[in-house]
Scaffold this motif. Structure first.
Motif, PDB file in Angstrom:
ATOM      1  N   SER A  64       0.846  -1.190   0.000  1.00 57.40           N
ATOM      2  CA  SER A  64       0.000   0.000   0.000  1.00 57.40           C
ATOM      3  C   SER A  64       0.886   1.245   0.000  1.00 57.40           C
ATOM      4  N   PRO A  65       0.352   2.382  -0.447  1.00 56.93           N
ATOM      5  CA  PRO A  65       1.155   3.613  -0.463  1.00 56.93           C
ATOM      6  C   PRO A  65       1.381   4.148   0.949  1.00 56.93           C
ATOM      7  N   LYS A  73       0.212  11.968   1.419  1.00 56.66           N
ATOM      8  CA  LYS A  73      -0.100  10.593   1.062  1.00 56.66           C
ATOM      9  C   LYS A  73       0.514  10.266  -0.283  1.00 56.66           C
ATOM     10  N   GLN A  75       1.384   7.697  -3.660  1.00 55.18           N
ATOM     11  CA  GLN A  75       0.518   7.028  -4.629  1.00 55.18           C
ATOM     12  C   GLN A  75       1.312   5.948  -5.349  1.00 55.18           C
ATOM     13  N   GLY A  97      -8.724  -0.403  -5.353  1.00 54.03           N
ATOM     14  CA  GLY A  97      -8.444   1.021  -5.396  1.00 54.03           C
ATOM     15  C   GLY A  97      -9.533   1.785  -4.670  1.00 54.03           C
ATOM     16  N   HIS A 214      -5.218   4.066 -10.040  1.00 56.63           N
ATOM     17  CA  HIS A 214      -4.097   3.801  -9.124  1.00 56.63           C
ATOM     18  C   HIS A 214      -4.555   2.872  -7.998  1.00 56.63           C
ATOM     19  N   THR A 216      -4.683   1.117  -4.392  1.00 57.51           N
ATOM     20  CA  THR A 216      -4.333   1.546  -3.032  1.00 57.51           C
ATOM     21  C   THR A 216      -3.891   0.374  -2.154  1.00 57.51           C
ATOM     22  N   ASN A 239       7.267   0.350  -6.530  1.00 56.05           N
ATOM     23  CA  ASN A 239       7.549   1.752  -6.853  1.00 56.05           C
ATOM     24  C   ASN A 239       9.063   1.946  -6.907  1.00 56.05           C
TER      25      ASN A 239
END
Length: 391
Positions: A64-65, A73, A75, A97, A214, A216, A239
């Protein structure tokens, strides 16, 4: 004296004063029943948790971000789900998401603030297999229904909305649009966030609810032997440009934490049971002291007829041990019954550790010996003339 004679002599005081013996044994029984029941209920609960983990698996990892360096926050990239899927030991990948602006209501007449804590998510069609969730009612999203205004509710979300079953005539309002409830999930232990969720298909969320695509939360299933290795590379893979902005969690760790909290709670209750046991021991000691005072003439007569101090001491110590043993055995039986009834009511396997029962009975004997030692010694020290003079 022979052991049989010791038991018979020790039981005389219990038979002649049954109500007092019962109340003293009851104090011991309450403490032992509390200890056995606490250990049994806790063990049964943990056995049910272990059974659930064994059925669902402990190889589920989530991505999760997190937060950016400025505290905002983060992404996940649009490609993060596909990149994670290329990790060799991972065999299942799915994602949801969050739809921030899509509120869920039962009717259009509900105030905007009455969201009941329900969140809307876009969901992949393979999500249910990835998290091991079961359906309570209806069907899951597929390639066809995922493109239309159809939703699957989590178990708690359905309860809060007052929906007991899925069907073509059951609808909820999501983001200002009506969605047909085609399914209701059962409780998802490894993904509790889905219990209060309304899940819609990924294409439907993009087309009608303004979803940007995107993810989540990304759920992954890995080979059991490679879970830790996969966990180490998930952040950088999801990421690559900012791995520090990715949080990798493991739902089974949350269950382990709950288990640890349950053990701490068990320790607290065991402490309370020990206090109750101590109170019961004080009651036994009080009973034995009173018994010695009331039976001075009996003690004097026995000493006059040739009974030694050791025999008198053994008699009263045996009486104390018998009293405690009755309470211990009765408490163990009561604790086992309470555990069995509660575990069966909850649908748990009944687990009563043998060490808890044996330890409880052994503890009562120790308490009984300690409680009866002083009265027994006091009785043995009475001289025949002094004891007979009180008659």
């Amino acid at each position: 004296m022979w052991p049989g004679d010791v038991v018979r002599v020790g039981a005389v005081g219990l038979r002649t004063r049954p109500m007092r013996a019962f109340l003293s044994a009851l104090g011991i029984a309450i403490g032992i029943a509390a200890m056995v029941a606490v250990v049994g209920v806790s063990s049964s609960s943990r056995a049910d948790l272990d059974r659930a983990l064994a059925a669902l698996g402990t190889n589920l990892l989530t991505v999760s971000p997190g937060s950016t360096l400025t505290g905002e926050k983060a992404q996940l990239p649009l490609e993060s789900e596909a990149m994670v899927g290329r990790i060799a030991p991972i065999r299942d990948v799915s994602a949801i998401g969050l739809l921030d602006d899509a509120k869920v209501y039962r009717t259009g007449e509900m105030p905007e603030t009455e969201t009941k804590g329900i969140a809307a998510y876009a969901a992949r069609t393979d999500l249910r297999e990835a998290i091991g969730a079961e359906l309570r009612s209806g069907a899951w999203l597929n390639a066809a229904t995922g493109s239309f205004p159809a939703t699957v509710l989590g178990s708690a979300a359905a309860d809060r909305l007052g929906i007991g079953h899925a069907g073509p005539d059951v609808q909820v309002l999501i983001g200002g649009r009506w969605f047909t409830v085609i399914g209701i999930l059962d409780r998802a232990p490894l993904a509790p966030e889905l219990d209060t969720a309304a899940l819609v298909g990924w294409p439907a969320a993009q087309a009608g609810l303004g979803f940007d695509g995107h993810p989540t939360t990304i759920y992954t299933r890995s080979q059991d032997a490679s879970v830790e290795d996969v966990r180490d590379v998930l952040g950088a893979t999801a990421n690559p440009e900012a791995p520090n902005e990715v949080e990798v969690s493991r739902p089974s760790d949350a269950l382990a934490a709950r288990k640890a909290a349950g053990e701490a709670f068990t320790g607290l209750l065991l402490g309370l049971g020990a206090v109750a046991l101590l109170v019961g021991g004080v009651g036994v000691a009080n009973t034995m002291v009173i018994s010695v005072l009331e039976r001075r003439s009996e003690i004097g007569l026995r000493r006059s007829l040739g009974a030694t101090r050791g025999q008198v001491r053994t008699q009263f110590l045996a009486e104390s041990l018998l009293l405690s043993a009755l309470g211990g055995v009765g408490g163990a039986v009561i604790g086992a019954l309470v555990t069995s009834i509660y575990a069966l009511y909850q649908g748990w396997p009944v687990v009563i550790p043998a060490w808890a029962v044996a330890g409880g009975v052994a503890a009562t004997l120790v308490i009984g010996a300690m409680a009866g030692l002083y009265p027994a010694v006091r009785a043995s020290r009475l001289s025949p003339t002094e004891a007979l003079a009180t008659t």
